[in-house]
Design a protein around this motif. Structure first.
Motif, PDB file in Angstrom:
ATOM      1  N   PRO A 100       0.790  -1.230   0.000  1.00  0.00           N
ATOM      2  CA  PRO A 100       0.000   0.000   0.000  1.00  0.00           C
ATOM      3  C   PRO A 100       0.823   1.280   0.000  1.00  0.00           C
ATOM      4  N   ARG A 101       2.085   1.205   0.427  1.00  0.00           N
ATOM      5  CA  ARG A 101       2.956   2.379   0.378  1.00  0.00           C
ATOM      6  C   ARG A 101       4.389   1.942   0.150  1.00  0.00           C
ATOM      7  N   SER A 102       5.221   2.858  -0.284  1.00  0.00           N
ATOM      8  CA  SER A 102       6.612   2.530  -0.567  1.00  0.00           C
ATOM      9  C   SER A 102       7.366   2.264   0.734  1.00  0.00           C
ATOM     10  N   PRO A 103       8.493   1.554   0.664  1.00  0.00           N
ATOM     11  CA  PRO A 103       9.303   1.363   1.868  1.00  0.00           C
ATOM     12  C   PRO A 103       9.695   2.698   2.509  1.00  0.00           C
ATOM     13  N   ALA A 104      10.027   3.693   1.716  1.00  0.00           N
ATOM     14  CA  ALA A 104      10.406   5.004   2.275  1.00  0.00           C
ATOM     15  C   ALA A 104       9.245   5.631   3.041  1.00  0.00           C
ATOM     16  N   GLU A 105       8.027   5.527   2.488  1.00  0.00           N
ATOM     17  CA  GLU A 105       6.856   6.073   3.179  1.00  0.00           C
ATOM     18  C   GLU A 105       6.578   5.322   4.481  1.00  0.00           C
ATOM     19  N   ALA A 106       6.754   4.006   4.471  1.00  0.00           N
ATOM     20  CA  ALA A 106       6.524   3.204   5.676  1.00  0.00           C
ATOM     21  C   ALA A 106       7.534   3.553   6.766  1.00  0.00           C
ATOM     22  N   ILE A 107       8.793   3.728   6.387  1.00  0.00           N
ATOM     23  CA  ILE A 107       9.832   4.087   7.355  1.00  0.00           C
ATOM     24  C   ILE A 107       9.554   5.474   7.935  1.00  0.00           C
TER      25      ILE A 107
END
Length: 86
Positions: A28-35
Protein backbone atom coordinates in the motif's frame (compact mmCIF):
# COMPACT_ATOMS: atom_id res chain seq x y z
CA UNK A 1 4.21 3.88 -8.32
CA UNK A 2 7.43 2.28 -7.14
CA UNK A 3 8.79 1.38 -10.56
CA UNK A 4 10.53 -1.76 -11.73
CA UNK A 5 13.11 -1.74 -8.95
CA UNK A 6 10.40 -2.94 -6.54
CA UNK A 7 9.04 -5.71 -8.78
CA UNK A 8 10.25 -8.41 -6.39
CA UNK A 9 8.25 -11.49 -5.43
CA UNK A 10 7.44 -12.12 -1.77
CA UNK A 11 6.67 -15.51 -0.20
CA UNK A 12 5.70 -16.11 3.43
CA UNK A 13 5.77 -19.61 4.90
CA UNK A 14 4.74 -20.71 8.39
CA UNK A 15 6.04 -24.08 9.55
CA UNK A 16 6.99 -24.83 5.94
CA UNK A 17 3.49 -24.14 4.56
CA UNK A 18 3.13 -21.29 2.07
CA UNK A 19 0.65 -18.75 3.42
CA UNK A 20 1.11 -15.70 1.24
CA UNK A 21 2.67 -14.72 -2.07
CA UNK A 22 2.78 -11.28 -3.58
CA UNK A 23 5.00 -8.56 -4.92
CA UNK A 24 6.68 -5.59 -3.26
CA UNK A 25 5.14 -3.23 -5.80
CA UNK A 26 1.67 -4.22 -4.53
CA UNK A 27 2.28 -2.88 -1.02
CA UNK A 28 0.00 0.00 0.00
CA UNK A 29 2.96 2.38 0.38
CA UNK A 30 6.61 2.53 -0.57
CA UNK A 31 9.30 1.36 1.87
CA UNK A 32 10.41 5.00 2.27
CA UNK A 33 6.86 6.07 3.18
CA UNK A 34 6.52 3.20 5.68
CA UNK A 35 9.83 4.09 7.35
CA UNK A 36 8.85 7.76 7.55
CA UNK A 37 5.49 6.87 9.09
CA UNK A 38 7.08 4.52 11.65
CA UNK A 39 9.73 7.10 12.58
CA UNK A 40 6.99 9.64 13.34
CA UNK A 41 5.57 7.42 16.09
CA UNK A 42 8.66 5.73 17.56
CA UNK A 43 12.44 5.84 17.57
CA UNK A 44 13.98 3.58 14.92
CA UNK A 45 17.41 2.10 15.46
CA UNK A 46 19.84 0.23 13.23
CA UNK A 47 18.67 -3.36 12.90
CA UNK A 48 14.97 -2.66 13.50
CA UNK A 49 12.60 -4.64 11.29
CA UNK A 50 9.36 -3.22 9.89
CA UNK A 51 6.53 -5.35 8.55
CA UNK A 52 5.19 -3.56 5.48
CA UNK A 53 2.52 -5.96 4.22
CA UNK A 54 -0.95 -6.96 5.28
CA UNK A 55 -1.70 -9.40 8.05
CA UNK A 56 -4.21 -11.98 6.87
CA UNK A 57 -6.14 -13.94 9.48
CA UNK A 58 -8.71 -16.55 8.55
CA UNK A 59 -9.73 -20.07 9.46
CA UNK A 60 -7.27 -21.29 6.83
CA UNK A 61 -4.47 -19.26 8.41
CA UNK A 62 -4.83 -19.01 12.19
CA UNK A 63 -2.83 -16.64 14.36
CA UNK A 64 0.82 -17.42 14.97
CA UNK A 65 1.67 -19.34 18.13
CA UNK A 66 4.79 -19.78 20.22
CA UNK A 67 7.13 -22.17 18.44
CA UNK A 68 5.89 -21.38 14.93
CA UNK A 69 8.66 -20.89 12.38
CA UNK A 70 8.13 -18.05 9.89
CA UNK A 71 10.10 -17.52 6.69
CA UNK A 72 9.80 -14.35 4.63
CA UNK A 73 11.55 -14.59 1.27
CA UNK A 74 12.02 -11.64 -1.09
CA UNK A 75 13.24 -12.40 -4.57
CA UNK A 76 16.92 -11.46 -5.12
CA UNK A 77 17.25 -10.21 -1.51
CA UNK A 78 17.10 -13.36 0.58
CA UNK A 79 15.08 -15.06 3.31
CA UNK A 80 14.44 -13.98 6.88
CA UNK A 81 13.65 -16.90 9.20
CA UNK A 82 12.44 -16.57 12.76
CA UNK A 83 10.82 -18.62 15.49
CA UNK A 84 7.89 -17.10 17.37
CA UNK A 85 8.26 -16.84 21.14
CA UNK A 86 5.59 -15.29 23.34
Amino acid sequence: EFGKRFELGITVKVNGVERLTGNLQDLPRSPAEAITSAAESCMLRAGDLLALGPVVLSEDYPELEAGDEVQLAIERLGTLSLKISL
